[in-house]
Design a protein around this motif. Sequence first.
Motif, PDB file in Angstrom:
ATOM      1  N   ALA A  25      52.389   2.909  44.527  1.00 36.32           N
ATOM      2  CA  ALA A  25      51.183   3.558  44.016  1.00 36.32           C
ATOM      3  C   ALA A  25      50.293   4.025  45.169  1.00 36.32           C
ATOM      4  N   PHE A  26      50.146   3.200  46.218  1.00 33.34           N
ATOM      5  CA  PHE A  26      49.355   3.604  47.386  1.00 33.34           C
ATOM      6  C   PHE A  26      49.922   4.876  47.988  1.00 33.34           C
ATOM      7  N   SER A  27      51.223   4.899  48.157  1.00 34.82           N
ATOM      8  CA  SER A  27      51.896   6.003  48.824  1.00 34.82           C
ATOM      9  C   SER A  27      51.705   7.321  48.088  1.00 34.82           C
ATOM     10  N   GLY A  28      51.832   7.280  46.785  1.00 36.24           N
ATOM     11  CA  GLY A  28      51.738   8.504  46.005  1.00 36.24           C
ATOM     12  C   GLY A  28      50.356   8.804  45.472  1.00 36.24           C
ATOM     13  N   CYS A  29      49.434   7.837  45.603  1.00 37.49           N
ATOM     14  CA  CYS A  29      48.069   7.976  45.058  1.00 37.49           C
ATOM     15  C   CYS A  29      48.100   8.226  43.552  1.00 37.49           C
ATOM     16  N   TRP A  30      49.020   7.554  42.873  1.00 36.34           N
ATOM     17  CA  TRP A  30      49.130   7.622  41.425  1.00 36.34           C
ATOM     18  C   TRP A  30      49.013   6.210  40.882  1.00 36.34           C
ATOM     19  N   ALA A  33      66.338  -1.128  33.242  1.00 37.86           N
ATOM     20  CA  ALA A  33      65.424  -0.942  32.113  1.00 37.86           C
ATOM     21  C   ALA A  33      64.228  -0.123  32.542  1.00 37.86           C
ATOM     22  N   GLU A  34      63.681   0.605  31.608  1.00 40.35           N
ATOM     23  CA  GLU A  34      62.406   1.272  31.841  1.00 40.35           C
ATOM     24  C   GLU A  34      61.323   0.230  31.630  1.00 40.35           C
ATOM     25  N   ILE A  35      60.565  -0.059  32.689  1.00 39.31           N
ATOM     26  CA  ILE A  35      59.548  -1.101  32.591  1.00 39.31           C
ATOM     27  C   ILE A  35      58.129  -0.558  32.723  1.00 39.31           C
ATOM     28  N   GLY A  36      58.003   0.751  32.895  1.00 39.31           N
ATOM     29  CA  GLY A  36      56.664   1.293  33.042  1.00 39.31           C
ATOM     30  C   GLY A  36      56.664   2.783  33.236  1.00 39.31           C
ATOM     31  N   ARG A  37      55.490   3.245  33.670  1.00 44.64           N
ATOM     32  CA  ARG A  37      55.336   4.676  33.893  1.00 44.64           C
ATOM     33  C   ARG A  37      54.264   4.926  34.941  1.00 44.64           C
ATOM     34  N   VAL A  38      54.376   6.062  35.579  1.00 45.68           N
ATOM     35  CA  VAL A  38      53.369   6.534  36.523  1.00 45.68           C
ATOM     36  C   VAL A  38      52.252   7.176  35.709  1.00 45.68           C
ATOM     37  N   THR A  39      51.006   6.952  36.144  1.00 47.10           N
ATOM     38  CA  THR A  39      49.855   7.513  35.434  1.00 47.10           C
ATOM     39  C   THR A  39      48.966   8.300  36.389  1.00 47.10           C
ATOM     40  N   GLU A  40      48.070   9.060  35.838  1.00 47.09           N
ATOM     41  CA  GLU A  40      47.124   9.817  36.659  1.00 47.09           C
ATOM     42  C   GLU A  40      45.887   9.000  37.008  1.00 47.09           C
ATOM     43  N   SER A  41      45.815   7.770  36.534  1.00 45.40           N
ATOM     44  CA  SER A  41      44.661   6.921  36.836  1.00 45.40           C
ATOM     45  C   SER A  41      44.769   6.397  38.263  1.00 45.40           C
ATOM     46  N   ASP A  42      43.752   5.665  38.673  1.00 49.56           N
ATOM     47  CA  ASP A  42      43.780   5.055  40.000  1.00 49.56           C
ATOM     48  C   ASP A  42      43.928   3.540  39.885  1.00 49.56           C
ATOM     49  N   HIS A  43      44.624   3.091  38.828  1.00 45.81           N
ATOM     50  CA  HIS A  43      44.772   1.652  38.579  1.00 45.81           C
ATOM     51  C   HIS A  43      46.240   1.242  38.500  1.00 45.81           C
ATOM     52  N   GLN A  81      49.426  -8.661  26.479  1.00 44.45           N
ATOM     53  CA  GLN A  81      48.179  -8.924  27.190  1.00 44.45           C
ATOM     54  C   GLN A  81      48.177  -8.222  28.537  1.00 44.45           C
ATOM     55  N   ILE A  82      47.007  -7.762  28.942  1.00 42.72           N
ATOM     56  CA  ILE A  82      46.853  -7.178  30.271  1.00 42.72           C
ATOM     57  C   ILE A  82      46.623  -8.317  31.258  1.00 42.72           C
ATOM     58  N   LEU A  83      47.545  -8.450  32.208  1.00 43.07           N
ATOM     59  CA  LEU A  83      47.429  -9.482  33.235  1.00 43.07           C
ATOM     60  C   LEU A  83      46.694  -8.969  34.465  1.00 43.07           C
ATOM     61  N   ILE A  84      46.916  -7.704  34.784  1.00 44.95           N
ATOM     62  CA  ILE A  84      46.300  -7.080  35.959  1.00 44.95           C
ATOM     63  C   ILE A  84      45.829  -5.690  35.559  1.00 44.95           C
ATOM     64  N   ASP A  85      44.634  -5.359  35.922  1.00 41.14           N
ATOM     65  CA  ASP A  85      44.091  -4.004  35.774  1.00 41.14           C
ATOM     66  C   ASP A  85      43.112  -3.817  36.920  1.00 41.14           C
ATOM     67  N   LEU A  86      43.640  -3.347  38.045  1.00 44.88           N
ATOM     68  CA  LEU A  86      42.832  -3.228  39.252  1.00 44.88           C
ATOM     69  C   LEU A  86      42.951  -1.840  39.861  1.00 44.88           C
ATOM     70  N   PRO A  87      41.851  -1.367  40.455  1.00 43.93           N
ATOM     71  CA  PRO A  87      41.913  -0.076  41.148  1.00 43.93           C
ATOM     72  C   PRO A  87      42.795  -0.175  42.387  1.00 43.93           C
ATOM     73  N   LEU A  88      43.512   0.906  42.652  1.00 43.32           N
ATOM     74  CA  LEU A  88      44.396   0.941  43.820  1.00 43.32           C
ATOM     75  C   LEU A  88      43.627   0.691  45.115  1.00 43.32           C
ATOM     76  N   ALA A  89      42.398   1.181  45.204  1.00 46.73           N
ATOM     77  CA  ALA A  89      41.605   0.996  46.425  1.00 46.73           C
ATOM     78  C   ALA A  89      41.370  -0.488  46.690  1.00 46.73           C
ATOM     79  N   ARG A  90      41.098  -1.257  45.652  1.00 50.52           N
ATOM     80  CA  ARG A  90      40.871  -2.694  45.827  1.00 50.52           C
ATOM     81  C   ARG A  90      42.164  -3.402  46.240  1.00 50.52           C
ATOM     82  N   LEU A  91      43.273  -3.023  45.620  1.00 50.05           N
ATOM     83  CA  LEU A  91      44.560  -3.611  45.983  1.00 50.05           C
ATOM     84  C   LEU A  91      44.943  -3.274  47.421  1.00 50.05           C
TER      85      LEU A  91
END
Length: 129
Positions: free
Chosen positions: A34-39, A91-101, A109-119
């Motif tokens: 996610a850092f690399s692609g800014c997605w 398996a497909e376990i996710g997707r790339v999004t246009e958000s910054d999280h 349940q959501i276990l992690i929802d953090l902005p890429l900048a914080r990570l």
Amino acid sequence: RIFEALHAAISSGFVRACHDLSEGGLGVAAAEMAFSGCWGMELDLQAMPCEPASLSPVVRLFSESNTRFLCEVAPEHRAAFEALFADLPVAEIGRVTESDHLIVRFAGQILIDLPLARLKEAWLSPLAW
């Protein structure tokens, strides 16, 4: 067989990005991609093929098991990509999004929802090492 299938998928142009899960497991690989692609990225840990199926979300997220990879595959290449991995755990376990999280779910349940900048700040911190 996994390396042969992955090589064929990359050579066929089905893989947009790929990261091994050797240092920090899926959690670190997803963040670094996610850092690399800014997605942003959304992952569902329940969708992961694993034995036993009762593995905890922490183990699923941070296990450094050998020959595991996180691949980004365009939707139009999904079927062809998966066909190369017939009889292998994929398996497909996710997707790339246009958000910054980075968002990680397990059992609805959501276990992690953090902005890429914080990570990324934590990842770059000397305290992390």
